[in-house]
Enzyme design. Structure first.
Site, PDB file in Angstrom:
ATOM      1  N   ASP A 136       0.843  -1.209   0.000  1.00  0.00           N
ATOM      2  CA  ASP A 136       0.000   0.000   0.000  1.00  0.00           C
ATOM      3  C   ASP A 136       0.878   1.259   0.000  1.00  0.00           C
ATOM      4  O   ASP A 136       1.877   1.303   0.725  1.00  0.00           O
ATOM      5  CB  ASP A 136      -0.867   0.070   1.258  1.00  0.00           C
ATOM      6  N   ASP A 173      -0.602  -2.555  -4.460  1.00  0.00           N
ATOM      7  CA  ASP A 173      -1.843  -2.585  -3.667  1.00  0.00           C
ATOM      8  C   ASP A 173      -2.431  -1.177  -3.707  1.00  0.00           C
ATOM      9  O   ASP A 173      -2.084  -0.392  -4.584  1.00  0.00           O
ATOM     10  CB  ASP A 173      -1.565  -3.100  -2.245  1.00  0.00           C
ATOM     11  N   HIS A 194      -3.894  -0.942  -6.767  1.00  0.00           N
ATOM     12  CA  HIS A 194      -5.328  -1.214  -6.686  1.00  0.00           C
ATOM     13  C   HIS A 194      -6.163   0.050  -6.707  1.00  0.00           C
ATOM     14  O   HIS A 194      -7.355   0.007  -6.469  1.00  0.00           O
ATOM     15  CB  HIS A 194      -5.648  -2.026  -5.417  1.00  0.00           C
ATOM     16  N   ARG A 244     -12.527   3.502  -5.492  1.00  0.00           N
ATOM     17  CA  ARG A 244     -13.247   2.428  -4.801  1.00  0.00           C
ATOM     18  C   ARG A 244     -13.672   2.857  -3.401  1.00  0.00           C
ATOM     19  O   ARG A 244     -12.949   3.578  -2.713  1.00  0.00           O
ATOM     20  CB  ARG A 244     -12.291   1.230  -4.708  1.00  0.00           C
ATOM     21  N   LYS A 254     -15.082   0.470  -0.162  1.00  0.00           N
ATOM     22  CA  LYS A 254     -15.525  -0.856   0.275  1.00  0.00           C
ATOM     23  C   LYS A 254     -15.745  -0.863   1.777  1.00  0.00           C
ATOM     24  O   LYS A 254     -14.879  -0.465   2.552  1.00  0.00           O
ATOM     25  CB  LYS A 254     -14.538  -1.947  -0.146  1.00  0.00           C
TER      26      LYS A 254
END
Ligand code: NAG
Ligand code: NAG
Ligand code: NAG
Ligand code: NAG
Length: 365
Positions: free
Chosen positions: A181, A202, A224, A255, A257
């Site tokens: 990350d 990530d 990501h 995103r 989540k």
């Protein structure tokens, strides 16, 4: 005014001069010693760390900085190999600045740990950098390379600007980098990340909890994408503004989540002026059914996504991916406009988009 300069070769030279104005002292450390680094923090308001190689299993600990202190990295900073949780670098302080010279590098030498498993198994890998309990502080001009796992994990900070940070874990693309990350943030308030670059495997940004964050003018590649979450049980994420950034060659563009069954709040989220390129899975994904082992497909509504703005998100998804996918419950007050994402060939049914507020844009998958 007398300004003492101490050049530290192997350990800190202790200055005993009665006229020492400790808050003005400037010190340079060129060989790693935990004791010398602690002494420097007690005695110096400006600390240069040049070309040091940190002992195995130790944190380069800069959590005792004086108010207003400045730390400057110079040359190549390295850490010796050990399997442990880290972090390799940690900073705390009030009104402090952490920075680097034009040609420094903080080299995590991640390939020694990379095994394709990241934080999910294999070697125990140290997190790279914890900015922790920083108040009204700045982290600027850092050049970070090859972190074993997560790069910058921001916790319990209030008033922190990160600017011109380069994280380059691109060697991990072919050498087993995983869960690298870029920026993770939790439990903080007023954190701004700007004009930074992340090459990783990530999330570029992962907001786990907290309030009043800004992420602007950043470039993300290989990972990501720009994420809120995963938002766990008992957590609030409020007022996060992400804008004027590019995401390329990544699994997702933008995103949100939330974990299936979580009770909490995700509110005041804005994504604006973000361009996407070569996204493999989802251009935009908003999901309230997240589980680490894979989404449940059953969104839950006790951590609703409310007051969401998605504006001017453009670009391309690779064929085989989906342009937009929404699976949420109990969401309200969404404003979506200027979404123009093309290329994805996999159409997924969306679920839970609140009526009104221009959500027509999110239905055009
Ligand atoms: C010590 O240095 C600080 C910072 O430069 C300055 O504000 C302060 O007045 C100095 N104190 C003395 C006694 O010189
Ligand atoms: C988005 O881009 C437009 C055009 O470049 C600019 O006018 C606007 O200020 C940008 N919005 C933000 C939030 O930066
Ligand atoms: C949309 O965002 C892009 C950056 O991704 C910017 O160049 C463009 O000017 C923006 N357009 C509008 C209408 O704000
Ligand atoms: C919707 O969210 C509110 C606020 O969190 C909560 O009280 C309510 O139970 C939720 N409703 C559903 C259907 O999940």
């Amino acid at each position: 005014m007398f300004v003492p300069i101490c050049v530290l070769l192997s350990t800190l030279t202790v200055l005993t001069s009665a006229s020492l104005n400790s808050t003005a002292a400037s010190c340079t450390i060129t060989k790693y010693s935990a004791a010398a680094i602690l002494d420097a923090q007690n005695q110096c308001s400006e600390i240069t760390l040049r070309g040091i190689n940190v002992d195995p299993g130790e944190t380069l600990d800069l959590t005792h900085l004086q108010k207003g202190a400045k730390v400057i990295f110079d040359g190549t900073i390295t850490w010796q190999y050990e399997e442990w949780r880290g972090p390799l670098l940690r900073t705390s302080g009030t009104d402090v600045e952490i920075t680097g010279t034009a040609d420094h590098v903080l080299d995590g030498r991640g390939s020694k740990w990379w095994d394709g498993k990241g934080g999910n198994g294999g070697k125990n890998k140290p997190r790279f950098y914890y900015p922790n309990n920083m108040k009204n502080s700045k982290i600027t001009n850092l050049n970070i390379k090859n972190t074993p796992v997560h790069a910058i994990v921001i916790k319990n900070c209030d008033g922190l600007v990160l600017e011109n940070i380069r994280i380059d874990d691109s060697d991990g693309d072919t050498q087993g980098g995983h869960n690298t990350d870029g920026f993770d943030i939790s439990g903080s308030n007023n954190v701004e990340i700007r004009s930074s670059t992340v090459y990783n495997q990530d999330d570029c940004l992962a907001v786990k909890s907290g309030t009043n964050y800004k992420f602007t003018n950043n470039f993300c590649s290989g990972g990501h994408g720009i994420s809120i979450g995963s938002v766990a049980d008992g957590v609030t994420v409020e007022n996060v503004y992400m804008a004027d950034s590019q995401v390329e060659r990544s699994a997702n563009g933008i995103r949100i989540k939330t974990v299936s069954g979580a009770v909490g709040k995700v509110s005041g989220i804005t994504f604006e002026n973000i361009s996407l390129k070569d996204i493999t899975n989802y251009g935009i994904i908003l999901e309230s059914d997240y589980l680490n082992g894979g989404p449940s497909g059953q969104p839950t509504g006790d951590c609703p996504i409310t007051d969401l703005t998605i504006k001017n998100i453009t670009g391309t998804v690779a064929s085989g991916g989906s342009n937009v996918y929404v699976i949420v419950e109990n969401a309200s007050d969404w404003k979506c406009s200027g979404i123009d994402i093309k290329g994805g060939t996999k159409t997924k049914d969306c679920q839970g988009i609140p009526p009104g507020s221009d959500t027509i844009h999110l239905r055009l998958v």
